[in-house]
Design an enzyme around this catalytic site. Structure first.
Site, mmCIF file in Angstrom:
data_model
loop_
_atom_site.group_PDB
_atom_site.id
_atom_site.type_symbol
_atom_site.label_atom_id
_atom_site.label_comp_id
_atom_site.label_asym_id
_atom_site.label_seq_id
_atom_site.Cartn_x
_atom_site.Cartn_y
_atom_site.Cartn_z
ATOM 1 N N GLN A 253 -3.390 0.716 -1.764
ATOM 2 C CA GLN A 253 -3.398 -0.650 -2.303
ATOM 3 C C GLN A 253 -3.713 -1.826 -1.617
ATOM 4 O OE1 GLN A 253 0.407 -1.012 -4.821
ATOM 5 N NE2 GLN A 253 0.187 -3.159 -4.972
ATOM 6 N N CYS B 176 -4.663 7.160 -5.227
ATOM 7 C CA CYS B 176 -4.230 7.138 -3.825
ATOM 8 C C CYS B 176 -5.025 7.979 -2.914
ATOM 9 C CB CYS B 176 -2.747 7.288 -3.738
ATOM 10 S SG CYS B 176 -2.009 8.689 -3.192
ATOM 11 N N GLU B 177 -5.458 7.467 -1.734
ATOM 12 C CA GLU B 177 -6.228 8.407 -1.084
ATOM 13 C C GLU B 177 -5.502 9.500 -0.035
ATOM 14 O OE1 GLU B 177 -8.228 5.536 1.478
ATOM 15 O OE2 GLU B 177 -6.550 5.810 3.266
ATOM 16 N N HIS B 178 -4.220 9.258 -0.224
ATOM 17 C CA HIS B 178 -3.175 10.442 0.221
ATOM 18 C C HIS B 178 -3.067 11.761 -0.498
ATOM 19 C CE1 HIS B 178 -1.903 6.611 2.374
ATOM 20 N NE2 HIS B 178 -2.536 7.125 3.237
ATOM 21 N N HIS B 179 -2.874 11.434 -1.812
ATOM 22 C CA HIS B 179 -2.566 12.715 -2.659
ATOM 23 C C HIS B 179 -3.431 12.819 -3.768
ATOM 24 C CE1 HIS B 179 1.281 11.021 -0.854
ATOM 25 N NE2 HIS B 179 1.562 12.565 -0.684
ATOM 26 N N CYS C 146 2.290 9.014 -6.905
ATOM 27 C CA CYS C 146 2.705 10.145 -5.888
ATOM 28 C C CYS C 146 4.393 9.808 -5.566
ATOM 29 C CB CYS C 146 1.806 10.075 -4.584
ATOM 30 S SG CYS C 146 1.716 8.315 -4.009
ATOM 31 N N HIS D 171 2.894 3.768 -8.203
ATOM 32 C CA HIS D 171 2.162 5.169 -7.643
ATOM 33 C C HIS D 171 2.806 6.447 -8.058
ATOM 34 C CE1 HIS D 171 0.137 2.856 -4.202
ATOM 35 N NE2 HIS D 171 1.069 2.007 -5.057
HETATM 36 N N1 LIG Z 1 0.794 1.932 2.283
HETATM 37 C C1 LIG Z 1 0.498 2.570 1.426
HETATM 38 N N2 LIG Z 1 0.768 3.961 1.135
HETATM 39 C C2 LIG Z 1 0.409 4.728 0.317
HETATM 40 C C3 LIG Z 1 -0.232 4.287 -0.765
HETATM 41 N N3 LIG Z 1 -0.278 5.371 -1.554
HETATM 42 C C4 LIG Z 1 0.349 6.261 -1.155
HETATM 43 N N4 LIG Z 1 1.015 5.833 0.135
HETATM 44 C C5 LIG Z 1 1.867 6.624 1.013
HETATM 45 O O1 LIG Z 1 1.162 7.549 1.874
HETATM 46 C C6 LIG Z 1 2.202 8.163 2.632
HETATM 47 C C7 LIG Z 1 1.752 9.411 3.202
HETATM 48 O O2 LIG Z 1 2.874 9.899 3.889
HETATM 49 P P1 LIG Z 1 3.049 11.383 4.658
HETATM 50 O O3 LIG Z 1 4.250 11.536 5.328
HETATM 51 O O4 LIG Z 1 1.625 11.763 5.375
HETATM 52 O O5 LIG Z 1 2.814 12.251 3.139
HETATM 53 P P2 LIG Z 1 3.977 12.963 2.276
HETATM 54 O O6 LIG Z 1 4.699 13.925 3.254
HETATM 55 O O7 LIG Z 1 3.341 13.391 1.088
HETATM 56 O O8 LIG Z 1 5.039 11.693 2.124
HETATM 57 P P3 LIG Z 1 5.876 11.673 0.781
HETATM 58 O O9 LIG Z 1 5.443 10.940 -0.392
HETATM 59 O O10 LIG Z 1 7.068 10.754 1.565
HETATM 60 O O11 LIG Z 1 6.427 12.964 0.520
HETATM 61 C C8 LIG Z 1 3.502 8.161 1.703
HETATM 62 O O12 LIG Z 1 4.447 7.302 2.281
HETATM 63 C C9 LIG Z 1 2.917 7.505 0.390
HETATM 64 O O13 LIG Z 1 4.095 6.880 -0.379
HETATM 65 C C10 LIG Z 1 -0.680 3.064 -0.547
HETATM 66 O O14 LIG Z 1 -1.606 2.548 -1.570
HETATM 67 N N5 LIG Z 1 -0.324 2.154 0.475
HETATM 68 ZN ZN LIG Z 2 -0.052 9.062 -2.724
#
Ligand SMILES: Nc1nc2c(ncn2[C@@H]2O[C@H](COP(=O)(O)OP(=O)(O)OP(=O)(O)O)[C@@H](O)[C@H]2O)c(=O)[nH]1
Ligand SMILES: [Zn+2]
Length: 197
Positions: free
Chosen positions: A127, A86-89, A157, A155
């Site tokens: 995704q 996942c590109e966020h974590h 994360c 996921h």
């Molecule tokens: N739509 C989508 N969201 C994703 C995917 N993979 C991870 N995420 C979400 O990316 C979001 C990033 O949100 P942030 O609030 O910036 O990050 P965070 O504080 O680490 O969020 P939490 O995971 O809720 O603790 C989270 O809600 C994750 O669940 C994906 O493939 N698609």
């Molecule tokens: Zn993630």
């Protein structure tokens, strides 16, 4: 695809290795400890492997195996396992892709569908975009009467950290051409759900 990194780029590995050393130290570990001393290098190689999708051209993979054929029923390849980051974590998400298309004068080599899933999955992804990338690639190269992609994934994360939900599964889908018609779409969904876990 799978053997792409038999030989790793030494310069990239070296630079990543230094960064991983830094990360490990900042997280409170002793990077000189016996069991860990080679870990920065291993991690550098593992990350290059997991992101090898940037070095491949998925359109070329499909173009290499197109065959003229008059078969014009639905072709379904289901339960294609996938691992992405996942590109966020930069934590893994993993699951299955199900792909269908209806040929329009040409068919594609079956193995090429899982291959392009891997190319797009081995990048930093969400995704939704992964689903869309696969769909558009097949639509553009194979030019079928219709194409459908469904991905179900979990996921890490959302499991190991954050909200910590162990059983939630995310489903994404995309449909083009004849799969916009409800009957065709239902036939596809019926075929793939016969076996969904
Ligand atoms: N739509 C989508 N969201 C994703 C995917 N993979 C991870 N995420 C979400 O990316 C979001 C990033 O949100 P942030 O609030 O910036 O990050 P965070 O504080 O680490 O969020 P939490 O995971 O809720 O603790 C989270 O809600 C994750 O669940 C994906 O493939 N698609
Ligand atoms: Zn993630």
């Amino acid at each position: 695809m799978y053997n792409y990194f038999e030989e790793y780029d030494e310069k990239v590995t070296g630079e990543l290795q230094e960064n991983f050393k830094n990360i490990i130290e900042h997280l409170g570990e002793n990077v000189s400890r016996e069991g860990i001393v080679k870990t920065p290098e291993r991690a550098a190689k593992a990350m290059q492997f997991l992101m090898q999708g940037y070095s491949a051209d998925p359109k070329k993979i499909l173009e290499k195996a197109m065959f003229k054929e008059s078969y014009d029923e639905m072709v379904v390849v289901k339960n294609i396992e996938l691992y992405s980051l996942c590109e966020h974590h930069m934590l893994p998400f993993f699951g299955k892709a199900h792909i269908a298309y209806i040929p329009n004068g040409q068919i594609v080599g079956l193995s090429k569908l899982p291959r392009i899933v891997d190319v797009f999955a081995r990048r930093m992804q969400v995704q939704e975009r992964l689903t869309h990338d696969i769909l558009e690639c097949i639509n553009t190269v194979v030019k079928p009467k219709g194409v459908a992609v469904v991905i179900e994934a979990q996921h890490m994360c959302m499991m190991m950290r954050g909200v910590q939900k162990q059983n939630s599964v995310t489903t994404t889908s995309g449909f083009r051409g004849q799969f916009k018609e409800i009957e065709t779409r239902n036939e596809f969904l019926k075929l793939i759900t016969s076996d969904l876990k």
